[in-house]
Structure formats: structure tokens, C-alpha cells
Design a protein around this motif. Structure first.
Motif, PDB file in Angstrom:
ATOM      1  N   CYS A 120       0.802  -1.221   0.000  1.00 46.78           N
ATOM      2  CA  CYS A 120       0.000   0.000   0.000  1.00 46.78           C
ATOM      3  C   CYS A 120       0.840   1.279   0.000  1.00 46.78           C
ATOM      4  O   CYS A 120       0.288   2.380  -0.100  1.00 46.78           O
ATOM      5  CB  CYS A 120      -0.935   0.005   1.209  1.00 46.78           C
ATOM      6  N   TYR A 121       2.160   1.164   0.110  1.00 47.93           N
ATOM      7  CA  TYR A 121       3.046   2.334   0.076  1.00 47.93           C
ATOM      8  C   TYR A 121       3.892   2.289  -1.177  1.00 47.93           C
ATOM      9  O   TYR A 121       4.602   1.303  -1.418  1.00 47.93           O
ATOM     10  CB  TYR A 121       3.930   2.361   1.325  1.00 47.93           C
ATOM     11  N   ARG A 177      -0.653  -1.769  -5.897  1.00 46.73           N
ATOM     12  CA  ARG A 177      -1.202  -1.536  -4.561  1.00 46.73           C
ATOM     13  C   ARG A 177      -2.371  -2.474  -4.274  1.00 46.73           C
ATOM     14  O   ARG A 177      -2.803  -2.575  -3.119  1.00 46.73           O
ATOM     15  CB  ARG A 177      -1.652  -0.081  -4.421  1.00 46.73           C
ATOM     16  N   ALA A 199       5.526  10.372   3.264  1.00 47.42           N
ATOM     17  CA  ALA A 199       4.264   9.740   3.654  1.00 47.42           C
ATOM     18  C   ALA A 199       3.105  10.713   3.473  1.00 47.42           C
ATOM     19  O   ALA A 199       3.091  11.809   4.052  1.00 47.42           O
ATOM     20  CB  ALA A 199       4.330   9.265   5.103  1.00 47.42           C
ATOM     21  N   THR A 203       1.035   8.865  -1.587  1.00 48.74           N
ATOM     22  CA  THR A 203       2.002   7.756  -1.642  1.00 48.74           C
ATOM     23  C   THR A 203       1.513   6.527  -0.890  1.00 48.74           C
ATOM     24  O   THR A 203       2.044   5.435  -1.082  1.00 48.74           O
ATOM     25  CB  THR A 203       3.352   8.184  -1.057  1.00 48.74           C
ATOM     26  N   CYS A 204       0.519   6.698  -0.021  1.00 50.31           N
ATOM     27  CA  CYS A 204       0.007   5.601   0.800  1.00 50.31           C
ATOM     28  C   CYS A 204      -1.470   5.368   0.482  1.00 50.31           C
ATOM     29  O   CYS A 204      -2.272   6.301   0.534  1.00 50.31           O
ATOM     30  CB  CYS A 204       0.148   5.915   2.288  1.00 50.31           C
ATOM     31  N   TRP A 243      -4.257   4.627   1.919  1.00 45.14           N
ATOM     32  CA  TRP A 243      -4.773   4.577   3.280  1.00 45.14           C
ATOM     33  C   TRP A 243      -6.096   3.821   3.366  1.00 45.14           C
ATOM     34  O   TRP A 243      -6.321   3.044   4.293  1.00 45.14           O
ATOM     35  CB  TRP A 243      -4.915   6.000   3.817  1.00 45.14           C
ATOM     36  N   PRO A 255       0.011   8.768   9.395  1.00 42.91           N
ATOM     37  CA  PRO A 255       1.226   8.053   8.983  1.00 42.91           C
ATOM     38  C   PRO A 255       1.799   7.147  10.065  1.00 42.91           C
ATOM     39  O   PRO A 255       2.401   6.119   9.760  1.00 42.91           O
ATOM     40  CB  PRO A 255       2.199   9.185   8.623  1.00 42.91           C
ATOM     41  N   PHE A 308      -0.100   3.978   9.930  1.00 37.98           N
ATOM     42  CA  PHE A 308       0.241   3.254   8.706  1.00 37.98           C
ATOM     43  C   PHE A 308       1.583   2.538   8.837  1.00 37.98           C
ATOM     44  O   PHE A 308       1.700   1.345   8.519  1.00 37.98           O
ATOM     45  CB  PHE A 308       0.290   4.237   7.528  1.00 37.98           C
ATOM     46  N   PHE A 309       2.606   3.222   9.319  1.00 34.86           N
ATOM     47  CA  PHE A 309       3.955   2.653   9.341  1.00 34.86           C
ATOM     48  C   PHE A 309       4.337   2.035  10.687  1.00 34.86           C
ATOM     49  O   PHE A 309       5.307   1.265  10.755  1.00 34.86           O
ATOM     50  CB  PHE A 309       4.982   3.714   8.951  1.00 34.86           C
TER      51      PHE A 309
END
Length: 450
Positions: free
Chosen positions: A78-79, A98, A213, A217-218, A220, A234, A237-238
Motif C-alpha cells: 500500500c506504500y 497496490r 508519507a 504515496t500511501c 490509506w 502516517p 500506517f507505518f
């Protein structure tokens, strides 16, 4: 090899690493196996894809690609930065997306590695098996208890092979410990003590957030999946392990490894009762799972298991298990197994010295007749044996080698979904006990909370 080593190893039963356990199994059906075998034979290698290219996904893929005859065709994440990194690592001709459904739609992919956040394990595994792919799924196999039966049933219905990624089940180190225990080297097992402590920000899941981020780019929305919907974050997410919406806390991340190792070595189906305590002792950074957890478990075989994770342990990262019996201990530390034997002393108790000389003589004579040798055995110098795995040994490599062998031959894996559910289900009892502030009972055969 000393006398102890020869005696115990000759007594040992052959070690098997079959993942299917008594009571529940995942049978291998013939349907579809011939077609799968023909495809593999035609390509002369297995073609795989990665779903979830984070730190564990990239590590898994590097290990998998060391096995001869394995080719990586595609990666989903997803990133965008991890898709770009995948091409840096494995070539610009790599297909990246993705949306993992684009990978599952491809006919040229035999198997997938699933290394997503925990809350995606079930859906990704089920989708992959329904698409005709064999699956290597990272631990913990489940995020919710309802995930387990669905994964197991899908494997049965689709005739797909699924292996869970707790590599200790393929480890020669754990196999050696299993052999020693089965040989009776430490007498009757009564306790297992296991720990996995850390003392670093990165070890406490404070993973780096990339500078780019953003919602661009993600992906979500895709990342959130079944989790409660919140605005782009973020850190979530990370650093997803810090929140129970996506991860399973220290129990799902680390206890599950200790359960897998314990269950493999002792050949048990799992605990019957659990109790846990802990809390956020240091990393009070917004996370909603403990950074210290201690848990106790009862086993029907007659032993207790104690587990500990401490993310602020004041020293170096430490992992290990100690199996304690009536006549010694087996300790696993890294790639080493240490056997220490102190035979149970059969002699009069300390109070004998408070009796008259005549009474002491009568008691000692009785012990000589009942235990003609053992009461005089020297118990001050324990017997000791140490086994160290070969230099550079990797149980991750062995785990993938075993998985790919099963895919090629359509034979049972070393750690199937039943074993994976029993390990993860036992681990998540810790979270349940912690949240309810109560003792939790578990049926290890039916794999259900009682």
C-alpha cells in the motif's frame, strides 16, 4: 560426543515436524494437484509473489529467494516507496501494484507470501487460496478468533497448501530440544519459561516514517481494511503494531513465536487456562497495547508455561526458553541448546540429622535397600551437553525450503493452519485475559474459548 549425549540421542524417537496435529488435520486432496505439478514442472521453478513488502515481507522474500528454483514475479504493497524499493532489490521487470487482487488474477504465480499487518492476514490468505495460490502466511495467523476456522476451512475446500511463518517449527535447534525432551533427558517436564525482551525504540515498534508519507504515496483506504475508519495517520500506517486495530500486541508479535516453539518441542495441542498482566510502563506515546506483558498458562500434559515480554529491559535484546524437568533443564538460546542434568536425589530429608544415631542408621539402611545406588549418587556435578547449530544457520531458510517442497510435492507442510491457529489462539488468550482482567479457559482440541 560424551556418554550423556550418546545415551540420550540413542533413546530419542525420530523427530517429525508435521504441522497437522491430533484431533484436527488438513488433509491433502488429489484434486488440482496434478495440474499444479504439471505447471511447476513446465516452468522448472516456482513463481511467487509478495503481498506486504514491509520489513518482514522483504526479509521473508530474501530468505525465499535463497532456495533454489524460486522466482519472484510480483509485489503488492500500500506504500509506493516500498514498491519502488522492491524494484531496486529484485529488478525493474518486477510487477508491482497496490491492489493484491491484480496479483491473484495472474495464472503464472504458484504461491504468495503474505506479510501484511495482522488484520489483513485472514482476507489475503482466503482470497489467495480461492484464486488457486498456495500460501505462506506470516504469524500470527489470526487477528480475531473468527479468522481461524475460515482459513482452515478455505484450505480444505480449495485444496491449497498453507504454511504459517513461525520458523522455529523448521529449526534444527528446536528439533534437537524436541529430541532431548522425548528421550527423557530431563525426566518429567513441569515448567517452561520463555521470554523475549527488548530495549530499543525500533524494537518497541517505533518504526521510521518516510518523509514522503501522504495520502498520495500511501493507499490509506485499502490499508485500513476492516479497521475503524479514521483520517490518514502516517504513524498508524507505518507503526501499525502499536494499535490493536491492525496488530495483536506483544502477544501476537512475540508470544506466538514462543508458543510455536513450545508446542513443537512438547508436542502439545495448547494450554487449557491463561492469565495475563502488564501495561504501558514506558512507551506512553499514544499506542493502545502494553509494552510489558507477563502471562501464565496451564497444560493438560502436566506442565506450566510462563511468558514475558518487556520493551524496556535495560539491556540487550534477549530471547530464550527453558524446559525444566524433574532431572534437569533444556535451554534454547539463539542457535544453541544446552542440556543440564541433575538426577533427582532419592535420599532422606534434611530432618534426619535431628534424630538419634540409632534412628538415622535404621532410616539409611532402609534407603540403601530401596535405592541401592541412587541415594549415594553424586548430585553436585551436573551432566552437561551443548549443541550449537552450524555457523550461518537460518531457520527462516529451512522454513521456506520446507514450504516450497510441500508445494512441489503436494505433501503436508511442517506448520499448517491448524498448528498456526493453535499457536496464535493461545497467544491471543493473553490479550483477552489482560483486557477482561480475568482467567481465560481454552479448549485446545476444539480451539475455542470456553
Amino acid at each position: 560426543m560424551n556418554t550423556l549425549n550418546r545415551r540420550m540421542f540413542l533413546k530419542a524417537a525420530s523427530v517429525t515436524a508435521a504441522g497437522s496435529l491430533a484431533g484436527v488435520t488438513l488433509p491433502m486432496f488429489a484434486a488440482g494437484a496434478d495440474e499444479q505439478a504439471r505447471t511447476i514442472a513446465k516452468n522448472d521453478h516456482l513463481q511467487i509473489a509478495l503481498i506486504g513488502a514491509g520489513i518482514q515481507g522483504q526479509h521473508d522474500t530474501q530468505s525465499a529467494l535463497q532456495v533454489p528454483g524460486i522466482k519472484l514475479l510480483a509485489v503488492a504493497d500500500c506504500y509506493q516507496g516500498r514498491l519502488d524499493r522492491s524494484k531496486e532489490l529484485w529488478g525493474n521487470d518486477l510487477f508491482t501494484t497496490r491492489d493484491y487482487s491484480e496479483i491473484l488474477a495472474r495464472k503464472d504465480i504458484d504461491a504468495v507470501i503474505i506479510a501484511t499487518p495482522d488484520h489483513w492476514h485472514k482476507q489475503a490468505a482466503v482470497d489467495a487460496m480461492r484464486a488457486g495460490k498456495d500460501v505462506y502466511c506470516e504469524k500470527p495467523m489470526i487477528h480475531l478468533y473468527s479468522d481461524g476456522p475460515e482459513i482452515i476451512e478455505t484450505a480444505r475446500a480449495t485444496n491449497r497448501i498453507i504454511q504459517i511463518g513461525s520458523q522455529r517449527v523448521s529449526s534444527v535447534v528446536y528439533a534437537k530440544a524436541k529430541e532431548l525432551l522425548a528421550a527423557g533427558s530431563i525426566g518429567q517436564l513441569n515448567t517452561v519459561t520463555a521470554r523475549w525482551d527488548r530495549n530499543s525504540a525500533m524494537g518497541a515498534w517505533n518504526y521510521t516514517v518516510p518523509l514522503d508519507a501522504s495520502p498520495e504515496t500511501c493507499d490509506w483506504e485499502r490499508f485500513q481494511g476492516t479497521a475503524p475508519k479514521i483520517p490518514f495517520n502516517p504513524e498508524h500506517f507505518f507503526q501499525w503494531r502499536k494499535w490493536k486495530a491492525y496488530g495483536s500486541g506483544v502477544a501476537g508479535d512475540l508470544f506466538v513465536h514462543l508458543f510455536s516453539g513450545t508446542h513443537f518441542v512438547t508436542n502439545t495441542l495448547g494450554p487449557t487456562r491463561a492469565m495475563a498482566t502488564g501495561g504501558l510502563r514506558f512507551w506512553k506515546d499514544g499506542r493502545d497495547v502494553p509494552d510489558v506483558m507477563l502471562a501464565l498458562f496451564d497444560y493438560a500434559e502436566g506442565f506450566n508455561l510462563s511468558l514475558r515480554v518487556n520493551f524496556v529491559d535495560g539491556g540487550e535484546e534477549s530471547e530464550g526458553l527453558i524446559f525444566t524437568g524433574s532431572e534437569g533443564t533444556i535451554e534454547i538460546a539463539g542457535n544453541t541448546v544446552i542440556l543440564s542434568r541433575v538426577p533427582l536425589q532419592k535420599a532422606p530429608g534434611y530432618t534426619i540429622n535431628t534424630f538419634t544415631d540409632a534412628m538415622q542408621k535404621r532410616i539409611l539402611e532402609g534407603y540403601r535397600q530401596k535405592y541401592p545406588v541412587s541415594h549415594e549418587a553424586d548430585t553436585t556435578s551436573p551432566e552437561y551437553e551443548k549443541y550449537v547449530a552450524p555457523a550461518g544457520y537460518s531457520d527462516s531458510y529451512d522454513h521456506f525450503k520446507n514450504f516450497f517442497q510441500s508445494v512441489k510435492t503436494r505433501t503436508p507442510v511442517v506448520e499448517d493452519a491448524v498448528f498456526g491457529f493453535r499457536a496464535a489462539g493461545a497467544a491471543l488468550l493473553s490479550n483477552l485475559s489482560y483486557e477482561r482482567d480475568s482467567i481465560i479457559h481454552w479448549d485446545p482440541t476444539k480451539m475455542k474459548v470456553v
